[in-house]
Design a protein around this motif. Structure first.
Motif, PDB file in Angstrom:
ATOM      1  N   TRP A   4     -13.983  56.642 -12.251  1.00  0.00           N
ATOM      2  CA  TRP A   4     -14.036  55.834 -11.338  1.00  0.00           C
ATOM      3  C   TRP A   4     -14.686  56.529 -10.122  1.00  0.00           C
ATOM      4  N   PRO A   5     -15.440  56.180  -9.298  1.00  0.00           N
ATOM      5  CA  PRO A   5     -15.892  56.985  -8.017  1.00  0.00           C
ATOM      6  C   PRO A   5     -14.757  56.881  -7.116  1.00  0.00           C
ATOM      7  N   SER A   6     -14.468  57.994  -6.481  1.00  0.00           N
ATOM      8  CA  SER A   6     -13.571  58.007  -5.184  1.00  0.00           C
ATOM      9  C   SER A   6     -13.880  56.850  -4.385  1.00  0.00           C
ATOM     10  N   PRO A   7     -12.881  56.416  -3.671  1.00  0.00           N
ATOM     11  CA  PRO A   7     -13.195  55.281  -2.574  1.00  0.00           C
ATOM     12  C   PRO A   7     -13.760  56.006  -1.137  1.00  0.00           C
ATOM     13  N   GLY A   8     -13.852  57.104  -1.142  1.00  0.00           N
ATOM     14  CA  GLY A   8     -14.612  57.853  -0.233  1.00  0.00           C
ATOM     15  C   GLY A   8     -13.960  57.813   1.045  1.00  0.00           C
ATOM     16  N   THR A   9     -12.975  57.535   1.392  1.00  0.00           N
ATOM     17  CA  THR A   9     -12.229  57.418   2.893  1.00  0.00           C
ATOM     18  C   THR A   9     -10.811  58.073   2.776  1.00  0.00           C
ATOM     19  N   ALA A  10     -10.805  59.093   3.656  1.00  0.00           N
ATOM     20  CA  ALA A  10      -9.464  59.677   3.521  1.00  0.00           C
ATOM     21  C   ALA A  10      -8.364  58.781   4.074  1.00  0.00           C
ATOM     22  N   ILE A  11      -7.281  58.804   3.581  1.00  0.00           N
ATOM     23  CA  ILE A  11      -6.182  58.092   4.217  1.00  0.00           C
ATOM     24  C   ILE A  11      -5.111  59.030   4.821  1.00  0.00           C
ATOM     25  N   LYS A  43      -4.241  50.628   3.729  1.00  0.00           N
ATOM     26  CA  LYS A  43      -5.540  50.456   3.833  1.00  0.00           C
ATOM     27  C   LYS A  43      -6.051  49.162   3.086  1.00  0.00           C
ATOM     28  N   LEU A  44      -5.349  48.585   2.188  1.00  0.00           N
ATOM     29  CA  LEU A  44      -5.718  47.289   1.715  1.00  0.00           C
ATOM     30  C   LEU A  44      -5.397  46.068   2.876  1.00  0.00           C
ATOM     31  N   GLY A  45      -4.293  46.445   3.501  1.00  0.00           N
ATOM     32  CA  GLY A  45      -3.941  45.430   4.590  1.00  0.00           C
ATOM     33  C   GLY A  45      -4.984  45.548   5.736  1.00  0.00           C
ATOM     34  N   GLN A  46      -5.450  46.571   6.088  1.00  0.00           N
ATOM     35  CA  GLN A  46      -6.194  46.532   7.145  1.00  0.00           C
ATOM     36  C   GLN A  46      -7.503  46.131   6.707  1.00  0.00           C
ATOM     37  N   SER A  47      -8.083  46.300   5.706  1.00  0.00           N
ATOM     38  CA  SER A  47      -9.269  45.848   5.260  1.00  0.00           C
ATOM     39  C   SER A  47      -9.342  44.542   4.721  1.00  0.00           C
ATOM     40  N   MET A  48      -8.464  43.941   4.110  1.00  0.00           N
ATOM     41  CA  MET A  48      -8.360  42.558   3.579  1.00  0.00           C
ATOM     42  C   MET A  48      -7.175  41.560   4.264  1.00  0.00           C
ATOM     43  N   GLY A  49      -6.451  42.110   5.256  1.00  0.00           N
ATOM     44  CA  GLY A  49      -5.466  41.552   5.637  1.00  0.00           C
ATOM     45  C   GLY A  49      -5.615  39.955   6.333  1.00  0.00           C
ATOM     46  N   GLY A  50      -4.807  38.938   5.938  1.00  0.00           N
ATOM     47  CA  GLY A  50      -4.972  37.618   6.108  1.00  0.00           C
ATOM     48  C   GLY A  50      -5.777  36.935   5.070  1.00  0.00           C
ATOM     49  N   ALA A  51      -6.094  37.562   4.155  1.00  0.00           N
ATOM     50  CA  ALA A  51      -7.014  36.865   3.197  1.00  0.00           C
ATOM     51  C   ALA A  51      -6.119  36.527   2.020  1.00  0.00           C
ATOM     52  N   ARG A  52      -6.599  35.662   0.990  1.00  0.00           N
ATOM     53  CA  ARG A  52      -6.182  35.379  -0.178  1.00  0.00           C
ATOM     54  C   ARG A  52      -6.990  36.359  -1.198  1.00  0.00           C
ATOM     55  N   VAL A  53      -6.390  37.242  -2.049  1.00  0.00           N
ATOM     56  CA  VAL A  53      -7.195  38.350  -2.957  1.00  0.00           C
ATOM     57  C   VAL A  53      -6.817  37.770  -4.079  1.00  0.00           C
ATOM     58  N   TYR A  54      -7.779  37.675  -5.072  1.00  0.00           N
ATOM     59  CA  TYR A  54      -7.578  37.302  -6.519  1.00  0.00           C
ATOM     60  C   TYR A  54      -7.481  38.714  -7.062  1.00  0.00           C
ATOM     61  N   VAL A  55      -6.612  39.075  -7.942  1.00  0.00           N
ATOM     62  CA  VAL A  55      -6.485  40.196  -8.701  1.00  0.00           C
ATOM     63  C   VAL A  55      -6.639  39.944 -10.049  1.00  0.00           C
ATOM     64  N   PRO A  56      -8.016  40.303 -10.585  1.00  0.00           N
ATOM     65  CA  PRO A  56      -8.303  40.161 -11.788  1.00  0.00           C
ATOM     66  C   PRO A  56      -7.498  40.664 -12.951  1.00  0.00           C
ATOM     67  N   LEU A  67     -13.633  49.134  -5.386  1.00  0.00           N
ATOM     68  CA  LEU A  67     -14.441  49.919  -4.231  1.00  0.00           C
ATOM     69  C   LEU A  67     -13.677  50.386  -2.977  1.00  0.00           C
ATOM     70  N   LEU A  68     -12.554  49.449  -2.617  1.00  0.00           N
ATOM     71  CA  LEU A  68     -11.609  49.796  -1.777  1.00  0.00           C
ATOM     72  C   LEU A  68     -10.668  50.972  -1.971  1.00  0.00           C
ATOM     73  N   LEU A  69     -10.110  50.834  -3.189  1.00  0.00           N
ATOM     74  CA  LEU A  69      -8.801  51.617  -3.536  1.00  0.00           C
ATOM     75  C   LEU A  69      -9.129  52.777  -4.666  1.00  0.00           C
ATOM     76  N   GLY A  70     -10.332  52.637  -4.974  1.00  0.00           N
ATOM     77  CA  GLY A  70     -10.530  53.615  -6.057  1.00  0.00           C
ATOM     78  C   GLY A  70     -10.192  52.899  -7.378  1.00  0.00           C
ATOM     79  N   GLY A  71     -10.896  53.293  -8.589  1.00  0.00           N
ATOM     80  CA  GLY A  71     -10.667  52.574  -9.800  1.00  0.00           C
ATOM     81  C   GLY A  71      -9.422  52.514 -10.368  1.00  0.00           C
ATOM     82  N   GLN A  72      -8.811  53.851 -10.443  1.00  0.00           N
ATOM     83  CA  GLN A  72      -7.374  54.205 -11.133  1.00  0.00           C
ATOM     84  C   GLN A  72      -6.092  53.360 -10.468  1.00  0.00           C
ATOM     85  N   ASP A  73      -6.406  53.329  -9.065  1.00  0.00           N
ATOM     86  CA  ASP A  73      -5.266  52.766  -8.282  1.00  0.00           C
ATOM     87  C   ASP A  73      -5.558  51.045  -8.291  1.00  0.00           C
ATOM     88  N   ALA A  74      -6.792  50.577  -8.429  1.00  0.00           N
ATOM     89  CA  ALA A  74      -7.165  49.056  -8.635  1.00  0.00           C
ATOM     90  C   ALA A  74      -6.643  48.854 -10.132  1.00  0.00           C
TER      91      ALA A  74
END
Length: 143
Positions: A4-11, A43-56, A67-74
């Protein structure tokens, strides 16, 4: 397991220390913090807060969560919430957490030089925004 690629954003973990105390979190975020950790939950909340998110049930490399969290965390998120829809709190909640920490940092006395300039860099805000947040008294003691 796929590479998995790194999400690219430092937290910045200092931004999300409020997630450590269970008293201020809705139940869903307490549970997500246990699964993902405080920084990725924020990070998830700041990006997708207020939305209904389907988790496959199985995450794909091009899925927005991967893409947001990185593969292993997703994958960890999918393992826990497979096939469910998460109603994330609004972004205002995450902004309130950020503002709370910004005020604490500003008044902590550990910064040298221009506190507003240092905090603007740390939190990704303008100097004027930092000063406006510090001056806010309404809701400042929400946490």
């Amino acid at each position: 397991m796929a590479h998995w690629p790194s999400p690219g954003t430092a937290i910045d973990n200092e931004k999300v220390n409020a997630f450590k105390g269970g008293c201020i979190l809705p139940n869903l975020l307490q549970e997500m913090t246990n699964v993902l950790g405080a920084a990725l939950t924020c990070k998830l909340g700041q990006s997708m807060g207020g939305a209904r998110v389907y988790v496959p049930k199985k995450i794909q490399a091009d899925d927005p969560l991967a893409l947001l969290l990185g593969g292993q965390d997703a994958e960890r998120l999918c393992a826990h919430y497979a096939g469910t829809v998460l109603d994330l709190p609004g972004k205002y909640f995450f902004r309130a957490v950020r503002n709370h920490h910004l005020r604490q940092d500003y008044h902590s006395g550990t910064l040298t030089g221009s506190r507003a300039d240092q905090l603007a860099l740390k939190y990704g805000l303008s100097r004027r925004q930092v000063l406006n947040v510090v001056r806010q008294t309404q809701g400042a003691n929400a946490f």
